[in-house]
Design an enzyme around this catalytic site. Structure first.
Site, PDB file in Angstrom:
ATOM      1  N   ARG A  98       0.797  -1.232   0.000  1.00 34.76           N
ATOM      2  CA  ARG A  98       0.000   0.000   0.000  1.00 34.76           C
ATOM      3  C   ARG A  98       0.829   1.282   0.000  1.00 34.76           C
ATOM      4  O   ARG A  98       0.468   2.236  -0.678  1.00 34.76           O
ATOM      5  CB  ARG A  98      -0.981  -0.007   1.179  1.00 34.76           C
ATOM      6  CG  ARG A  98      -2.068  -1.069   1.162  1.00 34.76           C
ATOM      7  CD  ARG A  98      -2.320  -1.671  -0.166  1.00 34.76           C
ATOM      8  NE  ARG A  98      -3.512  -2.512  -0.228  1.00 34.76           N
ATOM      9  CZ  ARG A  98      -3.796  -3.319  -1.223  1.00 34.76           C
ATOM     10  NH1 ARG A  98      -2.929  -3.427  -2.231  1.00 34.76           N
ATOM     11  NH2 ARG A  98      -4.897  -4.023  -1.245  1.00 34.76           N
ATOM     12  N   ASP A 127      -7.044  -0.969   4.499  1.00 37.45           N
ATOM     13  CA  ASP A 127      -6.433  -0.330   3.342  1.00 37.45           C
ATOM     14  C   ASP A 127      -6.776   1.146   3.231  1.00 37.45           C
ATOM     15  O   ASP A 127      -5.961   1.952   2.770  1.00 37.45           O
ATOM     16  CB  ASP A 127      -6.828  -1.061   2.055  1.00 37.45           C
ATOM     17  CG  ASP A 127      -6.013  -2.327   1.829  1.00 37.45           C
ATOM     18  OD1 ASP A 127      -4.961  -2.465   2.475  1.00 37.45           O
ATOM     19  OD2 ASP A 127      -6.426  -3.156   1.015  1.00 37.45           O
ATOM     20  N   SER A 181     -12.657 -12.755  -1.621  1.00 36.77           N
ATOM     21  CA  SER A 181     -12.028 -11.486  -1.957  1.00 36.77           C
ATOM     22  C   SER A 181     -10.533 -11.724  -1.910  1.00 36.77           C
ATOM     23  O   SER A 181      -9.999 -12.142  -0.873  1.00 36.77           O
ATOM     24  CB  SER A 181     -12.444 -10.407  -0.951  1.00 36.77           C
ATOM     25  OG  SER A 181     -11.695  -9.230  -1.162  1.00 36.77           O
TER      26      SER A 181
END
Length: 405
Positions: A98, A127, A181
């Site tokens: 990230r 996130d 996911s």
């Protein structure tokens, strides 16, 4: 919303970010720049360009960047110098990607004159924190648009309906939803959702993509030699490789031998617990080998200090503070400790296990003349140990004489 003139959207071309692109156009009525990061996720990213063009994005406003080498060299390798593990198990595969995405997104915003950035992270996850802390650290005056915290499209069905109503090109149709996911990059692939939401359910074998099961791994072990310079792997079996190729090669070798599967319930920064499964074959090998190299080359107190600081460092990475002054300060200390972490580690890969079977270094602090169980020819006077023990026992002897326990 007309105060926003141009926004850089972190864009994958999937359902969520495709809807976000159109939503930004309708709600903010601003110019859109799309940014797609190739971190080695193993997917074809060029289709994202075609989808963006269909949505009216100018060709010069579409960025698809190969960041694999930068990712491993400047983010993964520095993190592994710290031996970072979150909550004793998680190798931070999503977390460490990230800050690089945030960095490149801000660079594009500056390059294109954008006054805002946007992402597809939900309001329940980590996130959103990681992206936004990074953005603010790198460009304090940036405007951040987080659609999941603004719109009412809070289900898959609503997203699909919106896509159909607005002619948004997405492949995912009703009835074909993936049960998980997933997030992938060169360091790992993660799985959440579906049957995994119940922490009692065992993951299905068909879920795993990078690794064979340990039961199905080869019956013969594989030995590999990893060469270190300054705490980083620079060669495998004598072949010099770039950082990204090192990790790619280790992923392949580890995956073949069932290495790197993890089933974890973790504590998210926002306060909830979540269950996820991870495959990190290359990272699992790297961690074991790096600690073996350090065991030979690091001073005892330096090694113990690093171990004391590691949980703090890991939490900083997990919670999104890569660009914080405290993480940078810790990194300076960690990197200084790695000057003499040079040499070769030999490991054996066998049915889900990484077994260290040899290590050597010109910077080794291991002295066979002192450590031997045989006659050391006076290299170490064993009588000295008596005084050492008595001095260290002094406070306990005094307490015992006073009748204290």
């Amino acid at each position: 919303m007309s105060d926003v003139k141009k926004v850089v959207l972190a864009y994958s071309g999937g359902l969520d970010t495709s809807v976000i692109l159109k939503w930004l156009q309708d709600v903010y009525q601003c110019e859109i720049v799309t940014f797609t990061a190739d971190l080695g996720q193993g997917e074809e990213l060029e289709p994202a360009r075609g989808k963006a063009l269909k949505m009216g994005i100018k060709p010069e406003n579409i960025f698809i960047d190969d960041l694999c080498e930068e990712f491993v060299r400047d983010f993964v390798f520095p993190m592994f110098r710290a031996n970072a593990i979150y909550e004793g198990e998680y190798l931070l595969g999503t977390s460490i990607a990230r800050p690089l995405i945030a960095k490149r997104q801000i660079e594009i915003a500056i390059q294109t004159g954008a006054d805002a950035v946007s992402h597809g992270a939900t309001g329940k996850g980590n996130d959103q924190v990681r992206f936004e802390l990074g953005a603010y650290a790198l460009k304090p005056d940036i405007r951040i648009i987080a659609p999941w915290r603004e719109w009412d499209l809070l289900s898959r069905e609503k997203l699909l309906t919106y896509a159909e109503q607005h002619g948004i090109p997405v492949e995912m149709k009703r009835g074909t939803q993936s049960p998980y996911s997933m997030d992938a990059n060169l360091l790992h692939i993660s799985y959440e959702g579906g049957v995994l939401e119940n922490p009692w359910n065992e993951p299905e074998e068909a879920m795993w993509r990078w690794t064979v099961s340990p039961e199905q791994a080869p019956d013969q072990p594989r030995h590999i030699e990893l060469e270190y310079q300054g705490g980083d792997i620079v060669a495998i079996d004598g072949e010099a490789l770039t950082p990204a190729v090192v990790l790619t090669r280790l992923n392949q070798l580890g995956g073949e031998h069932g290495i790197g599967r993890l089933d974890l319930v973790e504590n998210r920064y926002i306060g909830m617990k979540s269950r996820g499964c991870y495959e990190t074959p290359g990272g699992t090998i790297m961690l074991k080998a790096h600690r073996a190299m350090e065991s030979l080359t690091l001073d005892r107190e330096v090694a113990h200090l690093k171990d004391d600081l590691m949980p703090r460092y890991a939490s900083l990475v997990y919670n999104g503070y890569w660009w914080s002054p405290e993480r940078k300060l810790l990194q300076t200390l960690i990197d200084a400790s790695q000057i003499n972490v040079n040499g070769v580690v030999r490991v054996k890969l066998y049915k889900g296990n990484v077994i260290v079977v040899g290590r050597q270094s010109n910077d080794s602090l291991f002295d066979m003349n002192i450590a031997t169980f045989e006659d050391d020819a006076g290299a170490y006077d064993q009588k000295d140990a008596g005084g050492f023990i008595k001095l260290n026992a002094l406070r306990m002897r005094i307490a015992a004489l006073k009748g204290r326990r």
